[in-house]
Design an enzyme around this catalytic site. Structure first.
Site, PDB file in Angstrom:
ATOM      1  N   TYR A  54       0.841  -1.134   0.017  1.00  0.00           N
ATOM      2  CA  TYR A  54       0.042   0.074   0.048  1.00  0.00           C
ATOM      3  C   TYR A  54       0.921   1.189   0.000  1.00  0.00           C
ATOM      4  O   TYR A  54       0.374   2.325  -0.506  1.00  0.00           O
ATOM      5  CB  TYR A  54      -0.962  -0.206   1.052  1.00  0.00           C
ATOM      6  CG  TYR A  54      -2.174  -0.800   0.911  1.00  0.00           C
ATOM      7  CD1 TYR A  54      -2.983  -0.853  -0.006  1.00  0.00           C
ATOM      8  CD2 TYR A  54      -2.077  -2.427   1.565  1.00  0.00           C
ATOM      9  CE1 TYR A  54      -4.012  -1.687  -0.275  1.00  0.00           C
ATOM     10  CE2 TYR A  54      -2.960  -3.389   1.334  1.00  0.00           C
ATOM     11  CZ  TYR A  54      -3.972  -2.898   0.524  1.00  0.00           C
ATOM     12  OH  TYR A  54      -4.916  -3.922  -0.049  1.00  0.00           O
ATOM     13  N   GLN A  87     -15.598   2.903  -5.961  1.00  0.00           N
ATOM     14  CA  GLN A  87     -15.028   1.707  -5.392  1.00  0.00           C
ATOM     15  C   GLN A  87     -13.432   1.886  -5.423  1.00  0.00           C
ATOM     16  O   GLN A  87     -12.757   1.002  -5.003  1.00  0.00           O
ATOM     17  CB  GLN A  87     -15.326   0.687  -6.401  1.00  0.00           C
ATOM     18  CG  GLN A  87     -16.567   0.008  -6.453  1.00  0.00           C
ATOM     19  CD  GLN A  87     -16.966  -1.021  -7.600  1.00  0.00           C
ATOM     20  OE1 GLN A  87     -16.632  -2.238  -7.309  1.00  0.00           O
ATOM     21  NE2 GLN A  87     -17.507  -0.485  -8.456  1.00  0.00           N
ATOM     22  N   ASN A  88     -12.909   3.028  -5.805  1.00  0.00           N
ATOM     23  CA  ASN A  88     -11.440   3.319  -5.820  1.00  0.00           C
ATOM     24  C   ASN A  88     -11.189   3.848  -4.562  1.00  0.00           C
ATOM     25  O   ASN A  88     -11.856   4.808  -3.806  1.00  0.00           O
ATOM     26  CB  ASN A  88     -11.353   4.424  -6.995  1.00  0.00           C
ATOM     27  CG  ASN A  88     -11.936   3.991  -8.390  1.00  0.00           C
ATOM     28  OD1 ASN A  88     -11.648   2.649  -8.582  1.00  0.00           O
ATOM     29  ND2 ASN A  88     -12.153   4.688  -9.255  1.00  0.00           N
ATOM     30  N   VAL A  89      -9.848   3.749  -4.324  1.00  0.00           N
ATOM     31  CA  VAL A  89      -9.443   4.317  -3.052  1.00  0.00           C
ATOM     32  C   VAL A  89      -8.140   5.353  -3.077  1.00  0.00           C
ATOM     33  O   VAL A  89      -7.793   5.830  -2.333  1.00  0.00           O
ATOM     34  CB  VAL A  89      -8.494   3.046  -2.274  1.00  0.00           C
ATOM     35  CG1 VAL A  89      -9.389   1.934  -1.930  1.00  0.00           C
ATOM     36  CG2 VAL A  89      -7.290   2.590  -3.166  1.00  0.00           C
ATOM     37  N   ASP A  90      -8.361   5.927  -4.499  1.00  0.00           N
ATOM     38  CA  ASP A  90      -7.601   7.258  -4.794  1.00  0.00           C
ATOM     39  C   ASP A  90      -8.601   8.335  -4.357  1.00  0.00           C
ATOM     40  O   ASP A  90      -9.577   8.196  -4.131  1.00  0.00           O
ATOM     41  CB  ASP A  90      -6.966   7.120  -6.184  1.00  0.00           C
ATOM     42  CG  ASP A  90      -8.303   7.062  -7.154  1.00  0.00           C
ATOM     43  OD1 ASP A  90      -9.080   7.912  -7.276  1.00  0.00           O
ATOM     44  OD2 ASP A  90      -8.293   5.876  -7.808  1.00  0.00           O
ATOM     45  N   HIS A 105     -14.628   1.495  -0.428  1.00  0.00           N
ATOM     46  CA  HIS A 105     -13.599   0.495  -0.111  1.00  0.00           C
ATOM     47  C   HIS A 105     -12.583   1.272   0.663  1.00  0.00           C
ATOM     48  O   HIS A 105     -11.271   0.600   0.993  1.00  0.00           O
ATOM     49  CB  HIS A 105     -12.960  -0.093  -1.314  1.00  0.00           C
ATOM     50  CG  HIS A 105     -13.983  -1.078  -2.030  1.00  0.00           C
ATOM     51  ND1 HIS A 105     -13.962  -1.375  -3.366  1.00  0.00           N
ATOM     52  CD2 HIS A 105     -15.235  -1.643  -1.641  1.00  0.00           C
ATOM     53  CE1 HIS A 105     -15.239  -2.128  -3.598  1.00  0.00           C
ATOM     54  NE2 HIS A 105     -15.838  -2.356  -2.477  1.00  0.00           N
ATOM     55  N   GLY A 171     -16.839   2.400 -15.619  1.00  0.00           N
ATOM     56  CA  GLY A 171     -15.472   2.145 -15.439  1.00  0.00           C
ATOM     57  C   GLY A 171     -15.691   0.902 -14.599  1.00  0.00           C
ATOM     58  O   GLY A 171     -14.719   0.549 -13.839  1.00  0.00           O
ATOM     59  N   THR A 172     -16.725  -0.132 -14.353  1.00  0.00           N
ATOM     60  CA  THR A 172     -16.545  -1.236 -13.505  1.00  0.00           C
ATOM     61  C   THR A 172     -17.304  -2.405 -14.123  1.00  0.00           C
ATOM     62  O   THR A 172     -18.159  -2.235 -14.861  1.00  0.00           O
ATOM     63  CB  THR A 172     -17.269  -0.814 -12.112  1.00  0.00           C
ATOM     64  OG1 THR A 172     -17.383  -2.066 -11.363  1.00  0.00           O
ATOM     65  CG2 THR A 172     -18.823  -0.389 -12.347  1.00  0.00           C
ATOM     66  N   SER A 173     -16.773  -3.436 -13.840  1.00  0.00           N
ATOM     67  CA  SER A 173     -17.300  -4.633 -14.460  1.00  0.00           C
ATOM     68  C   SER A 173     -18.258  -5.142 -13.671  1.00  0.00           C
ATOM     69  O   SER A 173     -19.071  -6.298 -14.070  1.00  0.00           O
ATOM     70  CB  SER A 173     -16.017  -5.916 -14.320  1.00  0.00           C
ATOM     71  OG  SER A 173     -15.680  -6.086 -13.082  1.00  0.00           O
TER      72      SER A 173
END
Length: 230
Positions: A54, A87-90, A105, A171-173
């Site tokens: 990380y 869902q991104n952690v940025d 997340h 941008g997600t599956s």
């Protein structure tokens, strides 16, 4: 009153800024089994490995910028009540100027105590080491929701989704739950837009659905024009 526009974003929008999704086709995350670096068992087994993993992700965030997709979402706040569930952690949505961002997340630029009795969260922009403790001497860990852990922000995400007048997926599956399940909490009469160059098949959804099979930077300006033309 502005219409409530709720947006679910995934790794695809950040990938266009150069952030590695770091998950290979064989399921390995930069050579590591996913459970080694993204589970509490992995953390207990090898804190040094998890911290290094990380720390590398955190360093990369200092080198990237929001792209046109992030910027377009921020611009939509001029005409809509925009709420982003990511869902991104940025922090690229925040960098672009988005006001309402909920991280399902966790966040790379935050850490928290490893103790369940100490819920305090700290801003953290540098490397995290095994010497970093909270005021009670508890080890600090990445503020990331690992596999098998509860998603604390889920209830809030569901509530936001239920109030949406327009719902957008980017941008997600739609393979990672519980995030992918948010679609089914929308009012069945509202329109849903899905922007992804390789969109997944969506089943059992009564909503009007429009797929824009493009990347976030290509598809979001198109969506913006569609929404403003209505």
């Amino acid at each position: 009153m502005k219409k409530k526009l709720v947006v679910l974003t995934g790794a695809g929008i950040s990938a266009e800024s150069g952030i590695k999704t770091f998950r290979d086709a064989d399921g390995l995350w930069e050579g590591h089994d996913i459970m080694e670096v993204a589970s509490y068992d992995g953390w207990i087994k090898n804190k040094s490995l998890v911290l290094d993993f990380y720390n590398q992700r955190r360093r990369q965030l200092h080198e990237v910028q929001p792209n046109l997709g992030h910027i377009t979402l921020a611009e939509l706040e001029n005409d809509f009540d925009v709420h982003i569930i990511t869902q991104n952690v940025d922090n690229l949505h925040e960098q672009a100027g988005s006001s309402n961002v909920l991280h399902l997340h966790g966040e790379l630029f935050k850490v928290r105590s490893d103790s369940h009795f100490s819920p305090e969260i700290f801003e953290w922009k540098t490397d995290l080491t095994e010497n970093d403790k909270d005021s009670n001497g508890n080890q600090l860990r990445p503020h990331i929701v690992w596999f098998g852990e509860a998603v604390p922000a889920l209830d809030e995400a569901v509530e936001i989704t239920q109030e949406a007048a327009i719902f957008v997926v980017i941008g997600t599956s739609l393979q990672v739950y519980p995030a992918a399940g948010l679609l089914h909490y929308t009012n069945p009469t509202i329109p849903i837009f899905y922007i992804d160059p390789k969109p997944a098949t969506i089943y059992d959804l009564p909503n009007p659905l429009e797929i824009i099979a493009l990347s976030a930077t290509e598809g979001l300006p198109i969506l913006k024009n569609k929404l403003l033309a209505k």
